[in-house]
Scaffold this active site. Structure first.
Site, mmCIF file in Angstrom:
data_model
loop_
_atom_site.group_PDB
_atom_site.id
_atom_site.type_symbol
_atom_site.label_atom_id
_atom_site.label_comp_id
_atom_site.label_asym_id
_atom_site.label_seq_id
_atom_site.Cartn_x
_atom_site.Cartn_y
_atom_site.Cartn_z
ATOM 1 N N HIS A 137 0.810 -1.219 0.000
ATOM 2 C CA HIS A 137 0.000 0.000 0.000
ATOM 3 C C HIS A 137 0.846 1.274 0.000
ATOM 4 O O HIS A 137 0.363 2.353 -0.357
ATOM 5 C CB HIS A 137 -0.925 0.001 1.221
ATOM 6 C CG HIS A 137 -2.248 0.652 0.967
ATOM 7 N ND1 HIS A 137 -2.424 1.681 0.063
ATOM 8 C CD2 HIS A 137 -3.477 0.430 1.508
ATOM 9 C CE1 HIS A 137 -3.686 2.059 0.063
ATOM 10 N NE2 HIS A 137 -4.352 1.311 0.923
ATOM 11 N N CYS A 138 2.112 1.176 0.394
ATOM 12 C CA CYS A 138 2.956 2.368 0.359
ATOM 13 C C CYS A 138 3.283 2.765 -1.083
ATOM 14 O O CYS A 138 3.764 3.877 -1.334
ATOM 15 C CB CYS A 138 4.250 2.158 1.142
ATOM 16 S SG CYS A 138 5.424 1.013 0.383
#
Length: 469
Positions: A137-138
């Site tokens: 998700h980063c």
């Protein structure tokens, strides 16, 4: 060397603080068969990798949190490290595919490599195969993650020619270089902040409106953070995940909207609310008005920035009316709740906080994220995200993509997460559950489908005025 924005960094750091949590997002793309060979699969992706530079970069944290993590070229990048192949056991149906997804998403991505994996899955029923895409998700949010499919796949049955590739990795920076660059950035912060303030004051009316909305939104967010009514829906998650999914269609949601009113998201949330109500009742618990507060991610992307590989989202916090038995009343209550939190500018406040974090010392931002990860939050019970997907068919090696199923990660005492995705008129609802605390994820999936059926029955019943605002 690209620096992460504060929200990207927060996803990376939050995972650090919860050792049993993986904060990767994912999807299952199901194709008409026959499945390609592993060699065909690899050759196709090799021809697309040059179009996704981030796939050959890894995350590096700056010593002492002097600056945000950065993306650097992986000098040892090997495509084979990111490709997996497997096959489902017979009969290769939804349940078998969901079990595999839960197992794949329970494992954390290797931080020493670029943070993504693709899984080629054979043995699906009806002569089909699947591609599981797993990305931290980063690196992406739902919108930019969906854009990756447009690059990795084709818009016609005829595959595109491979992209030219003359990539040579840049030298990986040393810790000293990272610290030095971060120190220079910190020294420039006052000037950068002053320029940002100067731009803002050029439009006093806009600045005043944004300040008013941000202050009001922050007040609403603080008010919404009172603890939810205790239930089995939240609690410390275990290391492993379960997965399930439900199906409906854009046409059915539109039918409900035309008769009962509301947006696409309102109707989908009402169906999810019905599923959560069913789940609580089956567990012998009383659904109350304040039992389910959900975090709803809201995209703040400017048009045309879908290809930017980062997170550009804010949030709304809404109470799902699981206490209401009537489907029409549930939809009306969902509409009212979402309209209220939008009017209170929660999303604008969240976006402003992230933007302000760009102009503060990163060490302070990082410390805040780490502290928040250890606080015993009992305000948010689940996350519910809705991502619009492609409206026209996509293909892989000439095989048509027939269905896409989304996956959202869970953390911070969340035992359930719901992701809604539309593709070519179909809507799939992916449900992530904690392995120990949500063994009944398929009950929730069936409850969502039954909730949609109830809404359709209400919409097809005697004509009545639309509920809510």
């Amino acid at each position: 060397m690209d620096r992460m924005n504060p929200l990207d960094a927060a996803f990376l750091q939050a995972e650090d603080e919860e050792p049993h949590v993986s904060l990767a997002i994912a999807s299952i793309a199901v194709f008409e068969g026959p499945a390609p060979t592993a060699e065909e699969f690899r050759a196709t992706l090799a021809g697309r990798i040059p179009l996704i530079p981030r796939y050959r970069q890894k995350a590096r944290e700056v010593p002492f949190d002097l600056g945000p993590p950065v993306w650097v070229d992986d000098p040892h990048f090997d495509l084979d490290d990111h490709l997996r192949s497997t096959a489902l056991p017979a009969p290769g149906g939804d349940r078998e595919l969901a079990v595999l997804m839960g197992r794949v998403m329970s494992a954390r991505l290797d931080r020493d490599r670029p943070l993504w994996e693709y899984w080629l899955v054979e043995g699906l029923a009806e002569d089909r195969w699947a591609l599981i895409s797993k990305v931290h998700h980063c690196m992406v949010d739902g919108i930019s993650g969906t854009d990756l499919f447009r690059i990795a796949l084709d818009e016609t049955p005829e595959p595109r020619a491979p992209a030219a590739d003359d990539w040579q990795p840049s030298a990986e920076p040393s810790d000293l270089r990272l610290v030095t660059a971060a120190a220079l950035d910190a020294a420039r912060l006052p000037l950068t902040s002053a320029r940002a303030l100067a731009r803002a004051v050029r439009s006093p009316a806009v600045l005043a409106r944004r300040t008013r909305d941000t202050v009001g939104g922050l007040g609403a967010l603080v008010t919404a953070l009172v603890p939810a009514t205790r239930s089995s829906l939240s609690g410390a998650p275990s290391p492993e995940r379960r997965f399930a999914f439900a199906r409906t269609s854009v046409a059915d949601i539109s039918r409900v909207r035309r008769t009962l009113g509301g947006t696409f998201n309102d109707v989908a949330l009402a169906a999810v609310t019905a599923g959560l109500r069913r789940l609580l009742l089956e567990r012998g618990e009383v659904p109350t008005a304040h039992a389910v507060r959900t975090l709803i991610p809201v995209s703040v992307r400017a048009p045309g920035t879908e290809s930017v590989r980062d997170n550009q989202v804010s949030l709304l916090l809404a109470e799902l009316p699981v206490h209401l038995a009537d489907p029409g009343e549930r939809l009306a209550a969902v509409r009212q709740q979402v309209a209220t939190v939008k009017a209170e500018h929660e999303a604008e406040a969240g976006a402003a906080v992230v933007e302000l974090a760009r102009y503060g010392p990163f060490a302070a931002v990082a410390a805040t994220v780490r502290l928040a990860a250890h606080l015993p939050q009992r305000s948010v019970v689940t996350v519910t995200t809705n991502v619009p997907g492609p409206r026209t068919p996509l293909y892989a090696l000439g095989r048509r993509l027939v269905e896409m199923v989304p996956y959202v990660p869970i953390a911070s005492r969340l035992r359930l997460g719901v992701a809604i995705f539309s593709y070519c008129g179909q809507v799939t609802v992916g449900i992530t559950g904690d392995h120990d605390g949500a063994a009944d994820v398929w009950s929730l999936a069936r409850g969502v489908e039954e909730g949609m059926a109830e809404l359709l029955a209400a919409a097809d019943g005697p004509a009545s005025p639309a509920h809510g605002p």
